[in-house]
Design an enzyme around this catalytic site. Sequence first.
Site, PDB file in Angstrom:
ATOM      1  N   GLY A 165    -126.244 -15.433  -7.631  1.00  0.00           N
ATOM      2  CA  GLY A 165    -125.249 -15.016  -8.615  1.00  0.00           C
ATOM      3  C   GLY A 165    -124.426 -13.812  -8.199  1.00  0.00           C
ATOM      4  O   GLY A 165    -123.775 -13.185  -9.024  1.00  0.00           O
ATOM      5  N   ARG A 295    -134.377 -25.252 -11.578  1.00  0.00           N
ATOM      6  CA  ARG A 295    -134.386 -25.359 -13.035  1.00  0.00           C
ATOM      7  C   ARG A 295    -133.360 -26.393 -13.481  1.00  0.00           C
ATOM      8  O   ARG A 295    -132.553 -26.869 -12.671  1.00  0.00           O
ATOM      9  CB  ARG A 295    -133.984 -24.015 -13.639  1.00  0.00           C
ATOM     10  CG  ARG A 295    -132.612 -23.585 -13.131  1.00  0.00           C
ATOM     11  CD  ARG A 295    -131.938 -22.545 -13.963  1.00  0.00           C
ATOM     12  NE  ARG A 295    -130.550 -22.392 -13.588  1.00  0.00           N
ATOM     13  CZ  ARG A 295    -130.083 -21.623 -12.609  1.00  0.00           C
ATOM     14  NH1 ARG A 295    -130.919 -20.903 -11.885  1.00  0.00           N
ATOM     15  NH2 ARG A 295    -128.796 -21.569 -12.339  1.00  0.00           N
TER      16      ARG A 295
HETATM   17  C1  MV4 Z   1    -120.804 -17.035   0.154  1.00  0.00           C
HETATM   18  C2  MV4 Z   1    -119.401 -17.134   0.129  1.00  0.00           C
HETATM   19  C3  MV4 Z   1    -118.750 -17.283   1.333  1.00  0.00           C
HETATM   20  N1  MV4 Z   1    -119.457 -17.320   2.485  1.00  0.00           N
HETATM   21  N2  MV4 Z   1    -121.446 -17.089   1.332  1.00  0.00           N
HETATM   22  C4  MV4 Z   1    -121.439 -15.954  -4.434  1.00  0.00           C
HETATM   23  C5  MV4 Z   1    -122.661 -16.061  -5.283  1.00  0.00           C
HETATM   24  C6  MV4 Z   1    -123.764 -16.483  -4.408  1.00  0.00           C
HETATM   25  N3  MV4 Z   1    -124.576 -17.471  -5.046  1.00  0.00           N
HETATM   26  C7  MV4 Z   1    -123.113 -17.000  -3.175  1.00  0.00           C
HETATM   27  N4  MV4 Z   1    -121.745 -16.617  -3.219  1.00  0.00           N
HETATM   28  C8  MV4 Z   1    -120.913 -16.801  -2.147  1.00  0.00           C
HETATM   29  N5  MV4 Z   1    -121.522 -16.889  -0.956  1.00  0.00           N
HETATM   30  C9  MV4 Z   1    -120.789 -17.224   2.447  1.00  0.00           C
HETATM   31  N6  MV4 Z   1    -121.455 -17.243   3.594  1.00  0.00           N
HETATM   32  C10 MV4 Z   1    -118.758 -17.087  -1.103  1.00  0.00           C
HETATM   33  C11 MV4 Z   1    -119.514 -16.906  -2.244  1.00  0.00           C
HETATM   34  C12 MV4 Z   1    -118.777 -16.866  -3.466  1.00  0.00           C
HETATM   35  C13 MV4 Z   1    -118.916 -17.865  -4.423  1.00  0.00           C
HETATM   36  C14 MV4 Z   1    -119.810 -18.919  -4.285  1.00  0.00           C
HETATM   37  C15 MV4 Z   1    -119.945 -19.893  -5.247  1.00  0.00           C
HETATM   38  C16 MV4 Z   1    -119.158 -19.826  -6.384  1.00  0.00           C
HETATM   39  C17 MV4 Z   1    -118.289 -18.810  -6.559  1.00  0.00           C
HETATM   40  C18 MV4 Z   1    -118.157 -17.805  -5.595  1.00  0.00           C
HETATM   41  C19 MV4 Z   1    -117.240 -16.773  -5.781  1.00  0.00           C
HETATM   42  C20 MV4 Z   1    -117.126 -15.790  -4.845  1.00  0.00           C
HETATM   43  C21 MV4 Z   1    -117.904 -15.829  -3.686  1.00  0.00           C
END
Ligand code: MV4
Length: 504
Positions: A165, A295
């Site tokens: 999150g 979940r």
């Molecule tokens: C990332 C990413 C880009 N590259 N990992 C945000 C929450 C966490 N669960 C993982 N997230 C992200 N990881 C890498 N290597 C971009 C995000 C991210 C994101 C991911 C899913 C849904 C919305 C997001 C919003 C901003 C950043």
Amino acid sequence: MFNKVLIANRGEIAVRILRACRELGMQVVAVYSEADRQALHVRYADEAYLLGPAPSRESYLLGDKIIEIAKKSGAGGIHPGYGFLAERADFAQSCFDNKLAFIGPKPSAIAAMGDKRAARSTVSSAGVPVVPGTEGEGDLRDDELLAIAPSIGFPLLIKASAGGGGKGMREARSLAEMPELIHSARREAEASFGNGNVYLEKVIEGARHIEIQILGDHFNNVIFLGERECSIQRRHQKLLEESPSPFIGDDDELRQKMGDVAVRAAQSVGYTNAGTIEFLIDKDRNFYFLEMNTRLQVEHPLTEFVTGIDIVKEQIRIARGRQLRYTQDNIHMNGWAIECRINAEDPYNDFLPSTGKISHILQPTGPGVRIDTGVYPGFEISTYYDSLISKLIVWGETRAEAILRMRRALEEYKIIGIRTNIPFHQNLMDSHRFMGGQYDTRFVEERFSMDNGEGNRENQPEIAAIFATLVAHREYQLASNIVQRGIRDTSNWKWLSRWERMQR
Ligand code: MV4
């Protein structure tokens, strides 16, 4: 085998689970906090027990008390819903220790996926693609992280092992800024999760967030139920989800590949019950495992609409030791589903939470519309829990029909007494990029504004006053017509006598 379920949750998801229990002919035990005495899940349950004051720590997070209530009431299973105790391996373990079925995965699977750093190494060893980073390295010290960083490349993300999150996540654009960012990520993770471990991942730019729903039974069967696209979110809060993903579209080969990988990830921890594998997918259709949610998820109704499978009933059947009723060959996706999360927050004021009493509600119904909610007229929205008040889910034969149906449903939806994000969803439905399915995880924050259209909030009280005056004027006119009935009556008599003379 149990025939009575305790629901360790509140709100719309407690009501959702209760409905599945009812349809399976099972008894339901509700638990509630002092703020939820009047809640729908309490009213509908066969029995309900007070946990304590409103704050979660003094109510819905009291695992031992909930287990005690389950035993006292004769419930044989506990459904944790999402949030609260849903992903606490120790709670799941303590259910088993007390001979109660935890309606979810084994404690070992929750624990294996709960540490995001460890989960990456586990699934990576099983052949699941992960974002290049520090996989297979264990928990690292600052100097070790700094030594590996250049080989990963920049920009990179520092992520909290206990996270998820977006908490404790930092983006680093160069080696020079890393020490400080590692320090603040560790501090935030320590404060939020009591665990300051972090790991590194290369940034996948312009990525979309797509997740695969899986189901596993206790006979080593694991199947996937298609995907959900969850890229429309704001500050890591999802606002709208859809299934199928417009990005995957009719690329069944990619869908199958992601599904197979998701099944492999689940099998690597001996997963049972319902779970979700989150992926990032880049413009070139490369996909990477992000994390697994062990979940039931908020957006599960999308999958229920397009596959026709009742996921919550399936969860209960699995927990009762039944074999999955479906093989992968039985799973077919039909049509398109969209979910709008209706939150008590003001989209015109930076999505500030809105509290108060809901005085009136008019809910959309009709073909292809589903609403999951725990509120009703007279319900008080407090600040103790999350701001989700209902989920509006529509199904259409095609994505276009689903969008038009969602527009229609949003227009019908009236909630009076609190502010909601319905106007946000209406704007989104009109956005050309959304209509074209061209959005990624940065869309809401970087390319979407509430200002186009009806953004001019300052005028709204005046507009409301003018409307109120017009309505009052019209009601006065109608009322005076009744007072003046005599005049019209006279002319009616004249008209009638003319008519009678014509008939002679
Ligand atoms: C990332 C990413 C880009 N590259 N990992 C945000 C929450 C966490 N669960 C993982 N997230 C992200 N990881 C890498 N290597 C971009 C995000 C991210 C994101 C991911 C899913 C849904 C919305 C997001 C919003 C901003 C950043």
